[in-house]
Design a protein around this motif. Structure first.
Motif, PDB file in Angstrom:
ATOM      1  N   CYS A   1       0.844  -1.207   0.000  1.00  0.00           N
ATOM      2  CA  CYS A   1       0.000   0.000   0.000  1.00  0.00           C
ATOM      3  C   CYS A   1       0.876   1.253   0.000  1.00  0.00           C
ATOM      4  CB  CYS A   1      -0.891  -0.018   1.233  1.00  0.00           C
ATOM      5  SG  CYS A   1      -1.729   1.537   1.562  1.00  0.00           S
ATOM      6  N   ALA A   2       0.478   2.236  -0.793  1.00  0.00           N
ATOM      7  CA  ALA A   2       1.261   3.464  -0.911  1.00  0.00           C
ATOM      8  C   ALA A   2       1.305   4.254   0.401  1.00  0.00           C
ATOM      9  CB  ALA A   2       0.673   4.341  -2.020  1.00  0.00           C
ATOM     10  N   HIS A   3       0.238   4.139   1.207  1.00  0.00           N
ATOM     11  CA  HIS A   3       0.247   4.853   2.499  1.00  0.00           C
ATOM     12  C   HIS A   3       1.424   4.399   3.361  1.00  0.00           C
ATOM     13  CE1 HIS A   3      -3.611   6.551   1.577  1.00  0.00           C
ATOM     14  NE2 HIS A   3      -4.314   5.450   1.785  1.00  0.00           N
TER      15      HIS A   3
ATOM     16  N   ASN B   1      -4.525   7.826  -3.377  1.00  0.00           N
ATOM     17  CA  ASN B   1      -4.501   6.482  -3.977  1.00  0.00           C
ATOM     18  C   ASN B   1      -5.592   6.342  -5.041  1.00  0.00           C
ATOM     19  OD1 ASN B   1      -6.713   6.342  -2.341  1.00  0.00           O
ATOM     20  ND2 ASN B   1      -5.969   4.663  -1.069  1.00  0.00           N
TER      21      ASN B   1
ATOM     22  N   ARG C   1      -0.085   7.212  -5.711  1.00  0.00           N
ATOM     23  CA  ARG C   1       0.092   5.882  -6.302  1.00  0.00           C
ATOM     24  C   ARG C   1      -1.200   5.111  -6.071  1.00  0.00           C
ATOM     25  NH1 ARG C   1       2.204   1.001  -4.516  1.00  0.00           N
ATOM     26  NH2 ARG C   1       3.358   1.764  -2.714  1.00  0.00           N
ATOM     27  N   GLU C   2      -1.687   4.416  -7.096  1.00  0.00           N
ATOM     28  CA  GLU C   2      -3.013   3.781  -7.014  1.00  0.00           C
ATOM     29  C   GLU C   2      -3.085   2.710  -5.925  1.00  0.00           C
ATOM     30  OE1 GLU C   2      -4.507   2.029 -10.653  1.00  0.00           O
ATOM     31  OE2 GLU C   2      -6.420   1.551  -9.710  1.00  0.00           O
ATOM     32  N   CYS C   3      -4.257   2.607  -5.321  1.00  0.00           N
ATOM     33  CA  CYS C   3      -4.568   1.601  -4.297  1.00  0.00           C
ATOM     34  C   CYS C   3      -4.262   0.197  -4.816  1.00  0.00           C
ATOM     35  CB  CYS C   3      -6.045   1.704  -3.936  1.00  0.00           C
ATOM     36  SG  CYS C   3      -6.692   0.350  -2.967  1.00  0.00           S
TER      37      CYS C   3
END
Lengths: 532, 195
Positions: free
Chosen positions: A356-358, A453, A517-519
């Motif tokens: 995940c980007a987070h 995301n 950045r996409e989920c």
């Protein structure tokens, strides 16, 4: 007469379609999301051109639904319980104007807080606005009450609030559907200006009308086939159930009730039926999913008169959802387990997905903030709230949609440095943009991270209103473009990300960082769909 | 006929696909059912469960009372233990033996197995290993469903029909693979049930 296996949410959605719905307006929120998703995926709804795109927030959703109702068509507006706080301005005043085409507002409450930050009971909102409330006890009733609810709304001339709770929204059962009705024709109200312009002089008249309508609302409850009185021999105690509490009571009496039972699924309270129960019984037990809404009304401030048991005297725990077991205990029945949970069982809290980007955003942010004493990070509502848990422990607050930006501003006003806000893209467009304007107008020395995301991830990946335009929105609101910094949150970019974060914390004014950045969940789903 | 089932696992493992097949079979049999699911935050790798109730009479509560579940079906061994207060005295626990470790304090597996050993009626099997032998790890959930089938109260061939209906649109190959997975799980459980 077809039988389907429907979630409570799906029963509501199908009923609305069958009742001649012209538009659903909503912002995703557990446990309400599946209503709108069902309509989006319905072939019939698509064929009919029923509006079902997501709204930016619950307030815009309800206002748009009211506009459709104004034009004479049937509209549905769905939200989770805290969403009604956002929509409350329109909600209270739609009760003043009344409606034209039938308008049902769905509140999906979440007692026990499975996926929420409080367990507010929105029946209080219904009472506050003085409009009828429906609270079905099972999936079939949810279907029927929505199907008939548009007609009820049109007959009374007011919006109707329909409340479900998590166990209704997210439980499946067989539901029999009814014939599909035509949509209403467009037909703006002739007396529109008298009703929909709430200038004080006109609003005073409207309030008199709303007050005068109350007796009719009570009469509608008393005549409702969904409010039922079940007589039984033992009059020492009478039982009132609301919504799904009826199921837990029935579970405990498979062979029929021993005490008189009043099943309530429509408000205001059906006075005649309540009076009958009080006159026939020595005391009353109130079983309701949520706050002691009926119990408080019966008891009053002084608590004199008939003895009333429920959440207030501990017959039922004051907090949390009902269960068949908590109801059994309130009825004086035994609850028995044969096995206990072994000590070896550990808690398993939810976590951000691998990849995940987070995660990358938090890792970089945490590293930089180690360099500062007294840094505070104001979080927001979404997957990234999980940044509160180990290994990140990255945020200091999570209050309501959008509060990260404005709390960071207030803390910075008080002298906190660095004051950082972390908010997701969908939450930013839901309720962050207005707070950003406050920051722009004072060039507040805070660093806002909009962790983008490109979806509304926590509720399952619904479209996000700001996808592809976050930077443009920030610039449009007035953030200095030199301090709107985009980045791609990946391990290989760590040093660059950290450098940007450092620079913008050091900037003596407002900065917005947009790691995008996409989920990982939506990517996986898209890949899977492409394969098939 | 009345069967109360608790399905458990970790968010993302796919307990709902097991529920979907049982639900399909139950509906086709004209049975009443209610199935409470978990959506939302805990689906992100947290503990998840679903209450599935099937009966030939209308079902009142969406939730199963304590001490009255006929079966616990779990895709994860520690998760199967979390719901023991709901199991009937002589209820069956059917669980995957392979742990899903996404927390730093996951207990020593032997301790988990010790607790499983104490139960009178259980089926413990490595559904991933069985599915892999059959050629598709993705059928692990259906191996699990097969292992639970002797205790559900719906005939084996009706569960097979449920699989045909649910996987039918994905093609014959997928249907056959899932039917084989069902059978493999079923045979493990049958053997344990009769000994």
């Amino acid at each position: 007469m077809e039988k389907h296996l429907f979630l409570g949410d799906e029963a509501i959605a199908q009923a609305a379609i069958d009742a001649g719905l012209s538009g659903v307006y909503a912002y995703p929120g557990t446990p309400s999301t599946e209503i709108t998703e069902y309509i989006q995926n319905s072939a019939v709804a698509t064929e009919r051109g029923i509006h079902s795109k997501w709204s930016t927030n619950e307030k815009t959703a309800l206002e748009t639904a009211l506009g459709m109702s104004y034009a004479g068509k049937r509209a549905l507006c769905c939200m989770k319980h805290v969403g009604l706080n956002v929509a409350a301005d329109c909600f209270m005043n739609a009760a003043m104007s009344g409606i034209n085409g039938g308008l049902i507002i769905i509140t999906a409450d979440d007692p026990s807080m499975h996926s929420s930050q409080n367990e507010q009971d929105n029946r209080f909102y219904g009472n506050f606005a003085m409009i009828p409330i429906l609270e079905p006890s099972n999936q079939q009733e949810a279907y029927d009450m929505v199907y008939d609810g548009f007609e009820l709304s049109e007959k009374l001339g007011y919006p109707v609030l329909l409340r479900v709770t998590t166990r209704m929204a997210h439980s499946r059962a067989g539901v029999v559907t009814r014939p599909m009705r035509e949509e209403n024709k467009m037909n703006c109200p002739e007396d529109g200006r008298q009703r929909f312009i709430l200038l004080p002089a006109l609003a005073r008249k409207r309030f008199k009308s709303l007050l005068a309508a109350q007796d009719g609302f009570v009469a509608a409850s008393e005549e409702s086939p969904y409010n039922q009185y079940f007589d039984a021999p033992d009059k020492k105690k009478g039982i009132i159930t609301t919504g799904i509490a009826f199921n837990y009571l029935s579970e405990n009496y498979p062979d029929g009730f021993e005490n008189p039972v009043l099943k309530i699924t429509q408000y205001p309270l059906p006075k005649k039926l309540v009076v009958r129960l009080v006159e026939e019984c020595d005391e009353i037990l109130v079983l309701e999913e949520g706050f002691p809404f009926v119990e408080e009304q019966l008891k009053g401030y002084l608590g004199i008169g008939i003895k009333v048991h429920g959440r207030l005297d501990g017959a039922i725990p004051r907090e949390g959802e009902l269960t068949p077991d908590s109801v059994a205990l309130a009825l004086g029945k035994e609850v028995k387990s044969f096995y206990s949970v072994p000590e070896v069982v550990e808690q398993r809290p939810p976590a951000l997905c691998q990849g995940c980007a987070h995660r990358d955003m938090y890792d970089a942010l945490n590293d930089v903030l180690k360099e500062y004493e007294g840094a505070k990070v104001f979080g927001d509502i979404g997957c990234y709230t999980l940044g509160a848990l180990p290994p990140f422990r990255a945020i200091d607050s999570c209050i309501d949609m959008g509060a990260s930006i404005t709390m960071a501003k207030g803390a910075a006003d008080a002298g906190v440095f660095p004051a950082v806000a972390v908010i997701g893209d969908s939450t930013f467009t839901h309720s962050g943009m207005t707070g950003l304007l406050d920051c722009v107008n004072e060039n507040s020395p805070i660093t806002i991270v909009i962790s983008d995301n490109e979806t509304t991830a926590m509720t399952g990946g619904q479209d996000s209103a700001g996808t592809g335009k976050i930077e443009a929105i920030c610039a449009g609101i007035g953030v200095n473009p030199a301090h709107i910094r985009s980045m791609t949150p990946l391990k290989k970019n760590y040093e660059e990300m950290k450098q940007i974060i450092r620079e913008e914390i050091e900037h003596k004014g407002l900065s917005v960082l947009v790691p995008c950045r996409e989920c990982i969940q939506t990517i996986t789903r898209k890949k899977k769909a492409a394969k098939q | 006929m009345k069967t109360d089932i608790i399905l458990s696992g970790v968010g993302g493992q796919g307990i709902l696909s097991i529920a979907a097949v049982i639900g399909e079979a139950a509906l086709e049999e004209g049975l009443y059912m209610k199935q409470a699911e978990v959506h939302g935050m805990s689906q992100r790798g947290g503990d998840v469960q679903s209450n599935l109730r099937i009966s030939d009479k209308p079902v009142a509560s969406d939730l199963i009372p304590k001490g009255s579940a006929d079966i616990i079906i779990s895709l994860e061994p520690m998760e199967s233990l979390r719901y023991l207060p709901y199991l009937k005295e002589y209820g069956w626990l059917v669980t995957n033996s392979r742990p899903f470790i996404n927390i730093p304090n996951y207990p020593v597996l032997d301790k988990v197995n010790e607790e499983l050993d104490k139960l009178p009626h259980k089926v413990i099997l490595d559904v991933e290993a069985i599915a892999k032998e059959l050629g598709s790890v993705r059928a692990a959930n259906i191996v699990m469903l097969g292992a639970a089938t002797p205790f559900i109260g719906i005939d084996y061939d009706k569960i097979e029909d449920g699989i045909r209906r649910i996987f039918g649109r994905k093609g014959d190959e997928i249907v056959t693979m899932n039917l084989n997975a069902l059978k493999a799980g079923y045979e493990v459980a049958k053997q344990i049930q009769t000994t």
